[in-house]
Design a protein around this motif. Structure first.
Motif: not given
Lengths: 403, 352
Positions: A20-23, A206-214, A238-246, A251-258
């Motif tokens: 997150y912080t890197e992105a 809910k799985l170790g990622g940031p709030v506001g992204v799903g 779904r419209s809206g500028t994509l949240d790159v860092a989020g 993805a990092a959280a989903v990968h690690a948690a799964v």
């Protein structure tokens, strides 16, 4: 502090914080065509592929969103509108009685504003929807049904549904099934393709990622009317500028948690079983709500969220318990819905047939990736005197009402 | 001490909580949810029970760095305040729900629960002074709320804390601003919190079935007209009598009395409102027994003061006024003061 409220939100995983912080330091709108935009697009698409691979979906099936509430609203309303547009007879929205309010209230809104008929499927005493109950409903009204929405795992009592079995029944009648898997992904094995579900909501926090992204996983062949209109960034659904860092952090959280699920399920269940046994030892008339701890597997995974311990303490008000535990630095939840912070008896427990008094005297302890045996020890040490004091308070209130 | 600060979301209770904390007490803020279906936003200057008020209270608790909870008292409030309020009007009396809320909710249901949960006292933002269990008028004469606290017993007062009693309202607002409390400029709440529209008659007409009765001239005994129900009247009321013809002498007429059984409402001239004696029930008494002279009585929340002497019985206070009072309505409380000290209170049953 003893944090036993991971089902509300769980600490971000270090890999997600790092990603997150890197992105965050990089500029670039993934819709731009220049170098910065291309770099951002690459980050997003790699993240999308990571998420898809982790949950058994195709990358194109991952519709990025702001989280569980948006995913649930998009699925319930969007599928309803699309299905009704195809055939105006399809106005029935079938949801379980124990859904999160993001599903229940969206469905109720369709009923009050969009001509839908809300059908609430009953649950059994452990909070589970049976494929038979769904079959009975669809056998009578399949042609008039827009969609079915049944959660994968319940946020309050942790009960896991047989999503595959439910999806099979829905498909027999040609009806799409959405599942709110916000509590499931990262907590038990979730394979979107194998489940048969047509849409699945997941959220980062809910799985170790940031709030506001799903994300809403939406089958390639599912049609869904958008809630948010604009640039059409996500499949025109779904419209809206994509949240790159989020997205990268998600993805990092989903990968690690799964990846950690097989190990985590065993560890958390052991801690949870110890917690439940010792809480009941300290308060012998406390009862566990939901699926018994030794229940047989569902779809090859646990029948109950491994970190979930939901108990009723007779003679207590849940909010007294919460306040007294808070004073002992134990953080948990009553698990019930709040309006202005006012605790109401949980609709989940009431649907399971728990009486209102017992429903009010309930607590949810939810363990997660940072939980330790010391957390269990702290909760067990506090519960006896806390319950005794809360009982005194309710007994006094009862005396006055009776006098 | 462990102190539970009742926080309405207004400036007074927020500063009261701050002062309790600054005095070294362990303070926990609690917002009382008194409505089962709270409105999302506050409307006008009435009410304190919206979700917005709850959030204001929570924000103040955050700034004060104290734990904060919402307690659902809606059922108790309905049973102990709203339903008796309606029943009293239906019986031709004039209740004071704020006083009832202090007696039955804040310093009973809330205090009991607080004590059972390990608290020693309940602190509120009322303007009144409390020294060694003796209740006195507040330093700010415009804000003094000792009248609506006059119903509290010695045991209730022993577990009450009113940190604003020595302050002026203007000082409390300034202090709130200094402490960074966002509610510093929030308007004062007025009137009855559970009737945010301010339309008490409309509220009652939704809850009390119409039961017509006669409007009678108290002097001549002549029937002047018919009314829809005794809940629409309060002793001393001038407007809304529904009389089409003026009095023969052209002077305004007032409600003098309400007879609940026959539903007869007596009206007459202003001077006929004057009373010099009160009989009362359900007394709470902190003073000496027997006949107590040289006291002042107050018969409504604002004004209604007269010198008096009081004869104290177990089942009521017999009040003899040293100067007549107008518009004294059965159902209201009479609070008895010696100087600024509250000696006790009782509910007015009849006047003469």
């Amino acid at each position: 502090m003893t944090y036993l409220d991971h089902a509300a939100t769980t600490p971000m995983l270090p890999v997600a914080v790092a990603a997150y912080t890197e992105a965050l330091g990089r500029v670039g709108n993934p819709s731009s065509l220049h170098t910065a935009g291309r770099r951002a697009r690459r980050d997003v698409e790699e993240a999308r592929e990571t998420i898809a691979a982790a949950v058994g979906a195709l990358p194109t099936e991952v519709v990025l969103s702001t989280g569980g509430t948006e995913g649930d609203n998009l699925a319930v309303k969007g599928l309803y509108w699309a299905r009704r547009a195809q055939d105006p007879r399809r106005t029935r929205v079938v949801v379980s009685a124990v859904e999160h309010h993001a599903v229940l209230d969206a469905a109720e809104w369709l009923a009050s504003h969009e001509g839908a008929t809300l059908v609430v499927l009953p649950v059994d005493a452990v909070g589970r929807v049976t494929p038979e109950a769904l079959r009975a409903e669809l056998a009578a009204h399949g042609d008039a049904t827009a969609l079915v929405s049944v959660m994968w795992a319940n946020n309050e009592v942790g009960t896991v549904n047989d999503v595959r079995g439910l999806a099979e029944v829905a498909h027999e009648f040609g009806v799409p099934l959405h599942t709110d898997a916000v509590q499931a992904v990262g907590s038990l094995p979730v394979d979107f393709a194998a489940s048969g579900a047509d849409a699945l909501s997941l959220t980062g926090h809910k799985l170790g990622g940031p709030v506001g992204v799903g994300a809403l996983l939406l089958r390639r062949d599912a049609t869904c009317v958008p809630l948010l209109h604009g640039g059409g960034q996500e499949r025109d659904v779904r419209s809206g500028t994509l949240d790159v860092a989020g997205t990268v952090a998600l993805a990092a959280a989903v990968h690690a948690a799964v990846e950690a699920v097989p190990r985590r399920v065993v560890e958390l269940a052991a801690l949870r079983d110890d917690l439940v046994a010792r809480l009941i030892e300290a308060v012998p008339d406390a009862t566990l709500n939901g699926v018994p701890l030794d229940a047989p597997a569902v779809n090859g995974g646990p029948a109950r969220l491994a970190g979930n311990a939901h108990l009723s303490f007779p003679g207590c008000e849940g909010d007294s318990l919460l306040m007294l535990l808070d004073a002992h630095e134990i953080e948990c939840s009553t698990g019930s819905a709040c309006t202005a912070g006012v605790a109401r008896p949980s609709h989940v427990l009431l649907a399971m047939g728990v009486d209102e008094a017992a429903a009010r005297g309930s607590l949810r302890f939810s363990l997660g990736h940072s939980s330790t045996a010391a957390d269990v020890d702290a909760a067990v040490a506090a519960i006896g005197p806390v319950v005794e004091r809360a009982r005194g308070a309710l007994a006094r209130a009862g005396e006055r009402v009776g006098s | 001490m462990r102190v539970l600060a009742a926080m309405s979301g207004g400036v007074d209770s927020a500063v009261a909580a701050a002062r309790a904390r600054e005095a070294g007490h362990e303070v926990v803020g609690v917002h009382l949810a008194l409505s089962a279906r709270p409105a999302t936003m506050r409307e006008g200057a009435r009410g304190c029970c919206s979700v917005e008020d709850s959030r204001d209270a929570r924000r103040c608790a955050d700034v004060l760095d104290i734990p904060f909870y919402v307690w659902d008292m809606a059922d108790r409030f309905r049973e102990d305040v709203i339903e008796p309020f309606v029943a009293e009007y239906a019986a031709g009396r004039t209740p004071n729900p704020c006083l009832r809320c202090n007696e039955k909710i804040k310093f009973s249901a809330v205090l009991d629960r607080a004590r059972a949960l390990g608290f020693d006292a309940v602190a509120t933002g009322h303007y009144a002074r409390l020294d060694d269990g003796v209740l006195r008028r507040a330093a700010d004469p415009d804000k003094d709320q000792s009248y609506v606290l006059g119903v509290l017993t010695a045991d209730q007062l022993a577990h009450a804390m009113f940190p604003l009693g020595d302050s002026l309202k203007s000082e409390v607002r300034a202090e709130a601003a200094r402490r960074g409390l966002v509610v510093a400029e929030k308007p004062d709440s007025h009137d009855i919190c559970f009737i945010p529209s301010g339309d008490t008659r409309g509220f009652l007409s939704d809850r009390v079935p119409d039961a017509p009765g006669e409007l009678v001239d108290a002097v001549s005994g002549a029937v002047l007209g018919e009314h829809g129900g005794v809940q629409n009247f309060t002793v001393g009321q001038r407007h809304g009598l529904g009389l089409s013809r003026p009095a023969p002498d052209g002077r305004p007429r007032y409600v003098l009395g309400i007879e609940p059984v026959s539903r007869q409402v007596r009206v007459g001239p202003a001077e006929a409102l004057e009373v010099t004696a009160l009989t009362t029930e359900t007394p709470v008494w902190h003073g000496p027994r027997g006949v107590v002279g040289d006291v002042t009585v107050q018969v409504r929340a604002h004004g209604g003061l007269a010198p008096a002497s009081v004869e104290v019985h177990d089942d009521g206070l017999a009040v003899t006024l040293g100067a007549p009072l107008r518009g004294v309505a059965p159902g209201q409380a009479v609070v008895v003061y010696h100087g600024d000290r509250v000696l006790g209170s009782a509910t007015i049953a009849a006047t003469s």
